[in-house]
Design an enzyme around this catalytic site. Structure first.
Site, PDB file in Angstrom:
ATOM      1  CD  GLU A  17      -3.219   0.144   0.170  1.00 60.54           C
ATOM      2  OE1 GLU A  17      -2.813   1.184  -0.381  1.00 60.54           O
ATOM      3  OE2 GLU A  17      -4.383  -0.272   0.041  1.00 60.54           O
ATOM      4  CG  ASN A 151      -8.264   3.028   0.269  1.00 60.52           C
ATOM      5  OD1 ASN A 151      -7.074   3.103   0.556  1.00 60.52           O
ATOM      6  ND2 ASN A 151      -8.966   1.935   0.482  1.00 60.52           N
ATOM      7  CG  ASP A 201      -7.252   0.204  -2.592  1.00 62.66           C
ATOM      8  OD1 ASP A 201      -6.711   1.045  -1.860  1.00 62.66           O
ATOM      9  OD2 ASP A 201      -7.320  -0.993  -2.284  1.00 62.66           O
TER      10      ASP A 201
END
Length: 294
Positions: A17, A151, A201
């Site tokens: 991430e 996100n 995302d």
């Protein structure tokens, strides 16, 4: 349009991430949330390094610090940490000390050095998260709640628009943004992905003001115009891309993290780049990564 996609680190992250490019170290930095590892990639040497975080600490996002090192957003609050020093992360604040089942997730700095970060219930998909603004004086200011999976925090090049997504709700919102005061207003739907197989995302914005968003579950990288229309879709060789970031000396390489969690073994065998760090040239440059001023 054909796009050449390279696997630059085949690390099989469980949950890779929030990549970001550091011009000082000339490296791309990112995390594996579930292994709780801070990682870097030096493209000139093609060298990958990883450093485990302390036992029990889940790092949901990172930000560069103006004073050096990183700001860490974790399951137990916000910390500062310099991997070049032998000291462990130093605690700064925890806006959700009364919510032990929550953790901080995606976060980014605005161009005044404030850190914006969303919280979420880690083990269950419940609307118990909050978006916070963490200021350089270490004060924390809640913005709004009801978030399931936060996100896509990003800003337009003129700093007039802030973007934010709830992956679970499949919606990216836009806000009017006051850079001087750090105030958001006029929340509105920027892109509604309801009914689409993929879910929004992480995101980043290019120099032309277009939002690049990773669509987890559908393996797509989508470029959205400032009016929310789809400008371009790139099919990726991973089902679960998580977050893009422009990097390299000229900010002309788009790096993408991905995850391999909850993928059955038989599917993983057919998807060798799941959890890898990818790189591609999308024909446009990015913007420098802001640093936390505290």
């Amino acid at each position: 349009m054909e796009t050449n996609i390279e696997c630059v680190v085949g690390g099989a992250d469980i949950l890779g991430e929030v990549p970001l490019w550091c011009a000082r170290t000339r490296r791309l930095w990112w995390i594996d949330v579930r292994r709780s590892a801070l990682q870097s990639y030096d493209p000139s040497a093609r060298r990958h390094e990883a450093r485990r975080m302390p036992e029990g600490m889940l790092v949901g996002s990172i930000a560069l610090r103006e004073a050096g090192g990183f700001l860490l957003a974790t399951n137990t609050g916000l910390y500062r940490y310099d991997p070049a020093q032998p000291r462990p992360p130093e605690f700064l604040a925890n806006p959700e000390a009364d919510k032990p089942d929550n953790r901080l997730n995606d976060g980014k700095c605005d161009r005044r050095g404030r850190f914006w970060v969303g919280s979420m219930r880690d083990a269950q998909r419940l609307p118990e998260g909050t978006l916070y603004r963490f200021d350089p004086d270490h004060s924390c200011h809640p913005q709004f709640g009801g978030i399931v999976v936060p996100n896509s925090i990003a800003w337009s090049p003129d700093d007039r628009t802030m973007y934010f997504a709830d992956t679970h709700r499949q919606v990216i919102w836009a806000f009017d943004f006051d850079l001087d005061d750090g105030v958001i207003s006029n929340r509105r739907v920027f892109k509604d992905w309801t009914g689409h197989h993929g879910r929004p995302d992480g995101s980043t914005v290019d120099r032309e003001g277009y939002l690049w968003n990773c669509m987890v579950a559908s393996g797509e990288l989508v470029r959205l115009a400032p009016d929310g229309s789809v400008d371009r879709v790139i099919a990726l060789p991973v089902t679960n891309p998580t977050c893009p970031a422009f990097g390299g000396e000229n900010l002309d390489t788009l790096y993408i993290t991905s995850h391999s969690q909850r993928i059955p073994p038989e599917r993983l065998a057919a998807e060798p780049w799941a959890g890898a760090l990818l790189a591609l040239d999308v024909g446009v440059r990015g913007l420098p990564e802001p640093r936390f001023a505290g």
